[in-house]
Design an enzyme around this catalytic site. Structure first.
Site, short mmCIF file in Angstrom:
data_model
loop_
_atom_site.label_atom_id
_atom_site.label_comp_id
_atom_site.label_asym_id
_atom_site.label_seq_id
_atom_site.Cartn_x
_atom_site.Cartn_y
_atom_site.Cartn_z
CG ASP A 97 10.52 -23.10 30.56
OD1 ASP A 97 10.22 -22.57 29.55
OD2 ASP A 97 10.51 -24.29 30.37
CG LEU A 98 3.73 -22.69 29.53
CD1 LEU A 98 2.68 -22.72 31.25
CD2 LEU A 98 3.24 -21.37 28.62
CG ASP A 99 6.53 -26.82 26.13
OD1 ASP A 99 6.21 -27.80 27.07
OD2 ASP A 99 7.22 -27.42 25.33
CB THR A 146 2.55 -28.10 25.51
OG1 THR A 146 3.99 -27.32 25.17
CG2 THR A 146 1.56 -27.89 26.55
CD1 TRP A 165 7.95 -27.21 16.28
CD2 TRP A 165 8.03 -26.29 14.09
NE1 TRP A 165 8.36 -26.55 16.69
CE2 TRP A 165 8.13 -25.79 15.45
CE3 TRP A 165 7.62 -26.00 13.01
CZ2 TRP A 165 8.30 -24.40 14.63
CZ3 TRP A 165 7.65 -24.69 12.20
CH2 TRP A 165 7.85 -24.01 13.26
CE LYS A 201 11.22 -31.23 25.68
NZ LYS A 201 11.56 -32.55 26.28
N GLY A 202 12.51 -25.17 24.36
CA GLY A 202 12.86 -23.37 25.35
C GLY A 202 13.32 -22.45 23.93
CB ILE A 203 14.73 -23.32 20.23
CG1 ILE A 203 15.55 -23.58 20.93
CG2 ILE A 203 14.93 -22.50 19.00
CD1 ILE A 203 16.89 -22.74 21.06
CB SER A 257 11.34 -24.26 16.21
OG SER A 257 11.46 -24.14 17.40
CE LYS A 302 4.94 -26.25 15.93
NZ LYS A 302 4.58 -25.59 17.57
CB SER A 341 7.09 -19.30 28.38
OG SER A 341 6.66 -20.58 27.30
CB ALA A 342 10.68 -19.25 23.94
CE LYS A 352 6.07 -14.50 18.92
NZ LYS A 352 6.06 -14.63 17.18
CE LYS A 382 13.19 -19.31 28.56
NZ LYS A 382 12.11 -20.16 29.05
CD GLU A 415 14.02 -22.82 31.44
OE1 GLU A 415 13.85 -24.00 30.83
OE2 GLU A 415 13.75 -21.90 30.65
CG ASP A 416 11.72 -27.73 30.20
OD1 ASP A 416 12.02 -26.68 29.85
OD2 ASP A 416 11.51 -28.31 29.43
P1 B16 Z 1 4.86 -21.15 20.74
P2 B16 Z 1 8.64 -22.54 26.50
C1 B16 Z 1 8.77 -22.89 24.30
O1 B16 Z 1 7.77 -22.93 25.71
C2 B16 Z 1 9.16 -24.36 23.93
O2 B16 Z 1 9.82 -25.79 24.65
C3 B16 Z 1 9.46 -24.66 22.76
O3 B16 Z 1 9.56 -25.62 21.81
C4 B16 Z 1 8.24 -23.61 22.04
O4 B16 Z 1 8.83 -23.28 20.12
C5 B16 Z 1 8.67 -22.11 22.06
O5 B16 Z 1 7.85 -21.87 24.12
C6 B16 Z 1 7.47 -20.85 21.33
O6 B16 Z 1 6.34 -21.34 21.38
O7 B16 Z 1 5.05 -21.64 19.61
O8 B16 Z 1 4.02 -21.47 21.61
O9 B16 Z 1 5.31 -19.39 20.98
O10 B16 Z 1 9.55 -23.77 27.28
O11 B16 Z 1 10.06 -22.17 26.63
O12 B16 Z 1 7.78 -22.26 27.84
MG MG Z 2 10.98 -25.53 28.54
#
Ligand code: B16
Ligand code: MG
Length: 216
Positions: free
Chosen positions: A8-10, A16, A24, A44-46, A51, A77, A115-116, A118, A146, A170-171
Site C-alpha cells: 500500500d502507499l499512504d 500523506t 478535504w 484512509k485507504g478509501i 471519500s 480537493k 494503492s487507491a 491516482k 479495498k 498495509e496500514d
Molecule cells: P487520491 P492508499 C489512499 O491511499 C488514501 O489512504 C486515501 O485517503 C485516499 O483517498 C486514496 O488513496 C485516494 O487517493 O485522491 O490521491 O487518488 O492508502 O490506498 O495508498
Molecule cells: Mg494506506
C-alpha cells in the site's frame, strides 16, 4: 518461500494522510460541513470519490450534488492536495522503508504497489523510490475498492507472483482484509491500532528483515 511484495502507499511508504485531511477539511468547509481528525481516520485507504461520498453523507448532503458537480468537487480537493505535496522528498519516506526496498532488490524479490491513490506514480517519483517497483496498479482499472481483494490480486499478477506466494503490507483495516481475501500473508503497519487479521503487525518497517520474512 515468499516470492513478491505488494505495498500500500499512504501509511506504508509515506504518510500523506495529513495532506488529504487538510484538503478535504477545506473543501468540506466550503460546503458547510466540519470534519475532524477522528472522521479523517475513516477515509484512509478509501478512493477519492468514495471519500467525498462519505463526507457528504456525514454532512447530510448525500443527495445535494449531481455526479458532474461531485467530480468538480473531487478535482478541487485533488488540486489542493497536489499543491500540498510540492515539497515531498526522500525525507518523507517512513522509517525503514528505503532500507527494506534495497534489501528486497538485493534478494531479487519483485515489488508492486496496490494503492487507491491516482497520485501514486507522482508521489513515488518525488520520494525517489519509483525504480524499486515493477508495477503500480492503476486504480481506474478496478471494479471494486479495498476491502475487495481485486487490487492485491492484480498487483501480485503484475509482477508474475501468485497471491499465495506474496506478502502484502498495509496500514488500514480494509487493506488487511483485502490482502487476506486475496490469499496472501498480511503485514500490518501501525503503532497505535490493532489491525485485525494481520499475520504480523509491526510499528514500522525498521522492525522487518527481508530474508527472515520470505523464509518463514
Ligand atoms: P487520491 P492508499 C489512499 O491511499 C488514501 O489512504 C486515501 O485517503 C485516499 O483517498 C486514496 O488513496 C485516494 O487517493 O485522491 O490521491 O487518488 O492508502 O490506498 O495508498
Ligand atoms: Mg494506506
Amino acid at each position: 518461500m515468499k516470492k513478491g511484495f505488494i505495498f500500500d502507499l499512504d501509511g506504508v511508504i509515506t504518510d500523506t494522510a495529513k495532506f488529504h485531511y487538510i484538503a478535504w477539511k477545506n473543501l468540506a468547509a466550503t460546503l458547510g460541513i466540519t470534519i475532524d481528525e477522528t472522521f479523517n481516520e475513516t477515509l484512509k485507504g478509501i478512493s477519492r470519490m468514495d471519500s467525498l461520498d462519505k463526507i457528504l453523507a456525514y454532512g447530510h448532503k448525500e443527495n445535494a450534488f449531481t455526479t458532474t458537480e461531485k467530480e468538480t468537487l473531487a478535482q478541487k480537493k485533488n488540486d489542493e492536495y497536489v499543491k500540498l505535496l510540492a515539497d515531498l522528498s526522500e525525507a518523507d519516506l517512513l522509517p525503514g522503508v528505503h532500507d527494506f526496498l534495497v534489501q528486497a532488490k538485493e534478494q531479487t524479490i519483485p515489488c508492486s504497489i496496490a494503492s487507491a491513490s491516482k497520485n501514486a506514480p507522482m508521489i513515488l517519483d518525488k520520494l525517489g523510490v519509483l525504480e524499486f517497483f515493477g508495477h503500480i496498479v492503476d486504480p481506474e482499472t478496478l471494479t471494486k475498492g479495498k476491502p475487495d481483494p481485486e487490487i492485491f490480486i492484480k498487483a501480485a499478477k503484475s509482477i508474475g507472483v501468485e497471491p499465495k506466494d506474496a506478502i502484502g503490507f498495509e496500514d488500514a483495516q480494509a487493506g488487511i482484509e483485502g490482502i487476506k481475501a486475496a490469499g496472501m500473508y498480511a503485514v500490518g503497519l501501525s503503532a497505535t491500532e490493532t489491525l485485525i487479521g494481520a499475520d504480523l503487525q509491526v510499528a514500522s518497517m525498521t522492525e522487518l528483515d527481508v530474508e527472515q520474512l520470505i523464509n518463514q
